[in-house]
Design an enzyme around this catalytic site. Structure first.
Site, short mmCIF file in Angstrom:
data_model
loop_
_atom_site.label_atom_id
_atom_site.label_comp_id
_atom_site.label_asym_id
_atom_site.label_seq_id
_atom_site.Cartn_x
_atom_site.Cartn_y
_atom_site.Cartn_z
N HIS A 76 -9.81 11.10 1.59
CA HIS A 76 -8.40 10.79 1.31
C HIS A 76 -8.28 9.36 0.76
CE1 HIS A 76 -4.11 10.14 1.72
NE2 HIS A 76 -4.34 9.11 2.51
N ASP A 105 -3.51 1.98 -31.94
CA ASP A 105 -4.38 2.56 -30.91
C ASP A 105 -4.92 1.40 -30.08
OD1 ASP A 105 -6.12 4.19 -29.39
OD2 ASP A 105 -6.37 5.54 -31.08
N TRP A 140 -13.27 4.59 3.58
CA TRP A 140 -13.30 4.21 2.17
C TRP A 140 -14.00 2.88 1.97
CZ3 TRP A 140 -11.13 0.47 -1.13
CH2 TRP A 140 -10.28 -0.46 -0.53
N SER A 170 -16.49 2.90 -15.27
CA SER A 170 -15.38 3.42 -16.05
C SER A 170 -14.23 2.41 -16.10
CB SER A 170 -14.90 4.74 -15.44
OG SER A 170 -13.56 4.99 -15.78
N SER A 171 -13.85 1.89 -14.92
CA SER A 171 -12.70 0.98 -14.89
C SER A 171 -13.03 -0.35 -15.56
CB SER A 171 -12.26 0.72 -13.45
OG SER A 171 -12.07 1.92 -12.80
N HIS A 254 -10.19 -6.90 -1.89
CA HIS A 254 -8.85 -7.46 -1.90
C HIS A 254 -8.26 -7.56 -3.31
CE1 HIS A 254 -5.35 -8.57 0.19
NE2 HIS A 254 -5.10 -9.34 -0.83
N GLU A 256 -8.82 -5.59 -5.54
CA GLU A 256 -8.50 -4.19 -5.83
C GLU A 256 -7.05 -3.86 -5.46
OE1 GLU A 256 -9.93 -1.74 -7.30
OE2 GLU A 256 -8.75 -0.02 -6.61
N TYR A 258 -4.55 -5.66 -5.73
CA TYR A 258 -3.67 -6.11 -6.80
C TYR A 258 -3.91 -5.33 -8.09
CZ TYR A 258 -2.48 -9.33 -3.31
OH TYR A 258 -2.06 -9.83 -2.12
N SER A 269 9.22 -4.06 -13.85
CA SER A 269 9.79 -5.12 -14.68
C SER A 269 10.27 -4.61 -16.03
CB SER A 269 8.76 -6.24 -14.89
OG SER A 269 8.28 -6.69 -13.66
N HIS A 303 -9.77 -12.37 4.91
CA HIS A 303 -8.75 -11.97 5.90
C HIS A 303 -8.92 -10.52 6.34
CE1 HIS A 303 -5.65 -10.93 2.48
NE2 HIS A 303 -6.39 -9.89 2.76
N HIS A 304 -9.83 -9.80 5.67
CA HIS A 304 -10.19 -8.46 6.17
C HIS A 304 -11.25 -8.56 7.26
CE1 HIS A 304 -8.10 -6.18 2.98
NE2 HIS A 304 -8.32 -7.26 2.27
N THR A 329 4.61 -13.30 -4.98
CA THR A 329 5.14 -11.96 -4.77
C THR A 329 6.64 -12.02 -4.50
OG1 THR A 329 3.02 -11.50 -3.76
CG2 THR A 329 4.69 -9.82 -3.55
N LYS A 332 8.71 -12.61 -7.61
CA LYS A 332 8.97 -11.39 -8.39
C LYS A 332 10.14 -10.62 -7.81
CE LYS A 332 4.28 -10.33 -9.86
NZ LYS A 332 4.47 -9.90 -11.23
N ARG A 451 -7.03 3.29 14.53
CA ARG A 451 -7.13 4.17 13.37
C ARG A 451 -8.43 4.95 13.45
NH1 ARG A 451 -8.33 -0.07 8.42
NH2 ARG A 451 -8.07 1.78 7.15
#
Lengths: 547, 201
Positions: A76, A105, A140, A170-171, A254, A256, A258, A269, A303-304, A329, A332, A451
Site C-alpha cells: 500500500h 513538446d 515502505w 524513471s523519475s 524526506h 521525497e 516534497y 496555485s 527528524h525521522h 509552507t 504559501k 502502527r
C-alpha cells in the site's frame, strides 16, 4: 512553400491506432498514459488500504494473517508513493507543462517515453513478486537489518529493490527532462518571473528528484548486493551499520515528501486564482517559498530518526530546522488565502478540491510541527499519530491537489467537462471520509496504538476509533468510485467544454480542447504572468498596468 | 545558417523552423544536471564508506591497499593523460580538424580501456572479495560503479568516433563531442576522488 501550420499535421500525426500509443513520444499522450496507469495503481493501492481497514475494523481480526498484513501495508505504501502520487504529478506535468510554457513538446521526447516505460516495468516488477513467493513485507521504508537475507529469506526484498531501482531511474530521467524543458523551452517573453507557479513547482520538484533519488538508488543497490553477493553494508555483526540505511533512506525520503506535495501546491496555485478571478497574491513569495522548501528539504532528514540515539546537539538542530520548513509552507497558505480574499470565488469542484487541499494540508502541517518537537516525537514515534499526520499531508494534501488538477484540466485533455454534481458528491464524501479515517487515527496514536500491528486485543478503548476509521475508508473508496463513474460517463458524453471553459489566464487554454498534436501553430509571445488574460482583455492587459 | 540551426539535429522538413525558444546550450545544461545527479550517487556510496570506516576498529584492509600503490598510481596518471587527449579531441574539432578529432578520440578510448583493465587486474591481485567485512563490499561497489561509468564513457567515445568518420561534426556543430568529453572529464575527476578516498586516507 507550405506554411508551418499546414505542414505540422503531416509531421506530427502518428502511423497506426495501436502503435500511436505504444510508440508515442508526444507529451500529451505520455501524460495521459501516466495519468491512467497511475489511476489503475491508485485503485489497487486503495483496495490494499481497504484490506488493512477490514482487518483492523474489530479487535482480534482474522481476515488477514500477520504475514499477509505485512505484505499489504508494505505494498500500500510503496504503491501510493511510487506508483500513484509521483506518476500522477508527472502525468500532469507531462501534459500541461509544454502547453503552459508555449512549447510543442518536452525537450527530449524519446527520453520521456523511456521514463514512462521504466515506470510501468518498475510497477510490474514490484507486483510480480506476488507470483514468486510473496510480496515485499518490510514496510515502505524497508529498515535494515530486517530486510537482510538472514531475517527475510526468499526474493521479496529483491523484487522491492529492483522495482524501486527502476522507478528511481524513471523519475530521475523524467526530472532531468523537466528541468531542461522548463529552462530551455519557455515561450518568447516568459521570463522566470512570468513563469506559471505550476512550472516553478515542477522545476523545483525535478531538482529535488535529481538530487535525492540517486541516494535511494545507491541504497537499494547496496541492499541488493547485501542480499545477493554477500556484502555487509547494513549488517552490524560484519562491520556494516543498520543506521546507515536509515540515513541514506531518509536523505531521499524526506525530500521525497516534497516531491509529492510541491506539484499539488503548483496545481492549487493555478486553480485558486482562476476561480477567484484574481491574479495569484504574492506570486514572487510563492515562487521563492517553493525554492526555499526545496533547499530546506535536504537538511531535515534526521527528524525521522529522533528515536535512534542521536546526540542532543543533533536533535536540537534537526528539530529547529524542521520548524523552519513550516515558514515557507505557511507563506504559501497565506498567499492562497490572500488570493481568495476579496475575490469573486466560484465554487466549482476544482476550487472545492483546492480549498480542501488548503484546509486538510494545514492539519497535516500542524501535526508535522508537533512531530518535529523531540519529546512529543519520542512519545508518539511509530504510533498511529504518525500515520494520521502523513495521510493528512499526502492524502489531504497531494491527493486533493491532484484531484483539483483533474477537474481543472480534464476539459482541456478531452474537450468534455466533468459533471459538477457527481464532482461535488465526490468532494464532500472524500472530505468527510478522510477525516473519519485520519482523525480517529490521531486519537489512536495518542492512546498509544502502534502502527503496523496486524491485530489488537479489545479493552484498550481503541475499538470504536478503529471502526470509525474503517467506515471512513469505505466512504473514501465510494467517493473515488463517484470520480471514476464521472470520468466514464463524461467520456461517453458530448464535447461540451470549448477551448476555455473556466475563463482562465494561461496559455494552455488558448488552444483547442484537446490540443492539436503540435500544440501551437505559432508559438506565443508572453508579456505578463497572465498571457491569456492579456489576449482576452487588451485594454486591461496586465503588462499595461503592472508586469 | 542561423545560430539555432547550428546545434539542433531535429529532422525538420523544408520550411519548418525548429521549435521556438529551444535555446543554445541545451546539451550543456543537460549534461550539468546529469552530472549533478551522478555526484549524489557517488557521494552517497563514498559517504557510506566513510560512515562505515568511522565506526570500524579493524582497518587492516585499508593498510593493505595503501601498501601496493605502484599500479594504481600508474593507472591514475594514465587516466589523467586520457583527460588531456579528450581535451585535444575537443580542440581539434573546434578548429575543424576531423582527422585529428578521430585520432584523439581513439587514443582516449584506448587509454580508458587500459585503465579499466589495469584496475580490474589490481582488484583481482588484491585478493579482496565483496563479502570480506564491510570494507570489501564498499570497495567492490565503488570500483565496479566507476568501471561501469568508464565503459559508458568508452561507448560514448566509440559512437563519437563513428560519427566523426561519417562526417557528422564540423567546427560549428560538435555538441556530441562537447558532451562526450565533458562526461569523460567528470569520470576522471570522480576517479581522482575515489583514489584519494580508497587508497590514500
Amino acid at each position: 512553400m507550405a506554411t508551418q501550420a499546414e505542414t505540422f499535421p503531416q509531421i506530427w500525426v502518428p502511423r497506426s491506432k495501436f502503435l500511436e500509443w505504444v510508440l508515442t513520444t508526444n507529451h500529451k499522450r505520455i501524460g495521459i498514459l501516466y495519468l491512467s496507469s497511475a489511476m489503475v495503481f491508485f485503485v489497487v493501492g486503495g483496495l490494499e488500504a481497504l484490506l488493512i481497514r477490514i482487518q483492523l475494523a474489530q479487535p482480534n481480526g482474522t481476515v488477514l494473517t500477520a504475514e499477509q498484513y505485512n505484505e499489504v501495508f508494505t505494498m500500500h505504501g510503496t504503491t501510493m508513493i511510487f506508483l500513484v502520487a509521483m506518476p500522477l504529478s508527472i502525468g500532469f506535468g507531462n501534459y500541461i507543462i509544454p502547453l503552459l510554457i508555449g512549447a510543442r513538446d518536452m525537450a527530449f521526447p524519446r527520453l520521456n517515453a523511456l521514463s514512462f516505460w521504466l515506470f510501468i516495468f518498475g510497477g510490474l516488477v514490484m507486483y510480480s513478486s506476488f507470483l514468486f513467493g510473496g510480496a515485499p513485507d518490510a514496510g515502505w521504508f524497508a529498515y535494515a537489518p530486517l530486510t537482510e537475507k538472514a531475517f527475510n529469506a526468499g526474493m521479496r526484498m529483491d523484487f522491492w529493490s529492483l522495482g524501486i531501482a527502476l522507478l528511481g531511474i524513471s523519475s530521475t530521467v523524467g526530472a532531468i527532462n523537466f528541468i531542461v524543458t522548463d529552462l530551455q523551452l519557455r515561450a518568447r517573453g516568459m521570463s522566470l518571473a512570468r513563469t506559471p507557479i505550476f512550472v516553478w513547482a515542477n522545476f523545483v520538484t525535478s531538482f529535488i528528484a535529481v538530487f535525492a533519488l540517486p541516494a535511494l538508488l545507491a541504497a537499494v543497490i547496496m541492499l541488493f548486493l547485501d542480499r545477493n553477493i554477500g556484502t555487509h553494508f547494513f549488517i552490524p555483526q560484519a562491520g556494516g551499520n543498520a543506521l546507515l540505511w536509515q540515513n541514506l533512506f531518509w536523505f531521499f525520503g524526506h525530500p521525497e515528501v516534497y516531491i509529492l506535495i510541491l506539484p499539488a501546491m503548483g496545481i492549487i496555485s493555478e486553480v485558486v486564482p482562476v476561480f477567484s478571478r484574481k491574479p495569484l497574491f504574492g506570486y514572487m513569495t510563492v515562487a521563492f517559498s517553493t525554492v526555499a522548501i526545496g533547499v530546506i528539504s535536504f537538511t531535515v532528514w534526521a527528524h525521522h530518526m529522533f528515536a535512534t540515539g542521536l546526540s542532543d546537539v543533533t536533535l536540537y538542530f534537526y528539530s529547529a530546522d524542521s520548524f523552519l520548513i513550516g515558514v515557507p509552507t505557511g507563506v504559501k497558505i497565506f498567499s492562497w488565502l490572500g488570493t481568495m480574499w476579496g475575490g469573486k470565488v466560484r465554487f466549482k469542484t476544482a476550487m472545492l478540491m483546492a480549498i480542501g487541499f488548503v484546509s486538510m494540508f494545514l492539519i497535516g502541517g500542524i501535526s508535522g510541527i508537533h512531530l518535529a518537537v523531540v519529546p512529543i516525537d519520542w512519545q508518539v514515534e511509530d504510533s498511529y499519530y504518525v500515520v494520521s499526520h502523513m495521510h493528512y499531508v499526502l492524502f489531504g494534501g497531494a491527493i486533493f491537489g491532484l484531484f483539483a488538477g483533474a477537474y481543472y484540466w480534464f476539459p482541456k485533455m478531452t474537450g468534455k467537462l466533468l459533471d459538477e454534481t457527481l464532482g461535488k458528491v465526490h468532494f464532500w464524501l472524500m472530505l468527510v471520509g478522510m477525516n473519519m479515517i485520519f482523525g480517529p487515527m490521531a486519537v489512536l496514536g495518542l492512546m498509544g496504538m502502534p502502527r503496523r500491528i496486524y491485530t489488537y486485543p479489545s479493552g484498550f478503548g481503541w475499538d470504536i476509533w478503529n471502526l470509525l476509521a474503517t467506515v471512513g475508508a469505505f466512504l473514501t473508496a465510494l467517493s473515488v468510485l463517484f470520480f471514476l463513474i464521472n470520468v466514464f460517463v463524461t467520456l461517453r458524453g458530448p464535447a461540451n467544454a470549448g477551448n476555455d471553459p473556466w475563463d482562465a489566464f494561461t496559455l494552455e487554454w488558448t488552444v483547442s480542447s484537446p490540443p492539436p498534436e503540435h500544440n501551437f501553430d505559432e508559438t506565443p509571445t508572453v508579456r505578463s504572468r497572465r498571457p491569456f488574460w492579456d489576449l482576452k482583455h487588451p485594454d486591461l492587459a496586465d503588462w499595461k498596468h503592472n508586469r | 545558417m542561423n545560430k539555432t540551426a547550428s546545434y539542433s539535429r531535429m529532422p525538420l522538413r523544408p520550411g519548418v523552423q525548429p521549435p521556438a525558444g529551444l535555446r543554445p546550450g541545451t546539451s550543456r545544461v543537460t549534461l550539468l544536471i546529469v552530472l549533478g545527479s551522478e555526484t549524489v550517487f557517488f557521494g552517497t556510496v563514498i559517504s557510506a564508506y566513510l560512515y562505515l570506516r568511522a565506526t570500524q576498529t579493524n582497518l587492516a584492509f585499508t593498510q593493505q591497499l595503501g601498501a601496493q600503490l605502484a599500479l594504481p598510481v600508474a593507472n591514475t596518471l594514465l587516466l589523467i593523460v586520457s583527460a588531456l587527449t579528450a581535451a585535444l579531441a575537443g580542440r581539434s574539432i573546434r578548429r575543424g580538424n576531423v582527422k585529428a578529432l578521430s585520432g584523439w578520440l581513439l587514443v582516449t578510448l584506448v587509454l580508458g580501456l587500459v585503465f579499466v583493465a589495469g584496475q580490474a587486474f589490481d582488484y583481482l591481485r588484491s585478493g579482496m572479495h565483496p563479502a570480506d567485512q564491510a570494507f570489501g563490499g564498499v570497495f567492490f561497489t565503488l570500483m565496479s560503479f566507476h568501471a561501469l561509468h568508464m565503459l559508458a564513457g568508452v561507448v560514448v567515445m566509440a559512437i563519437a568516433l563513428v560519427r566523426a568518420r561519417l562526417g557528422d561534426f564540423t567546427a560549428r556543430r560538435h555538441d556530441a563531442i562537447d558532451v562526450g568529453t565533458g562526461f569523460w572529464y567528470y569520470v576522471v575527476a570522480v576517479w581522482v576522488v575515489l583514489f584519494a578516498v580508497l587508497y590514500l586516507i
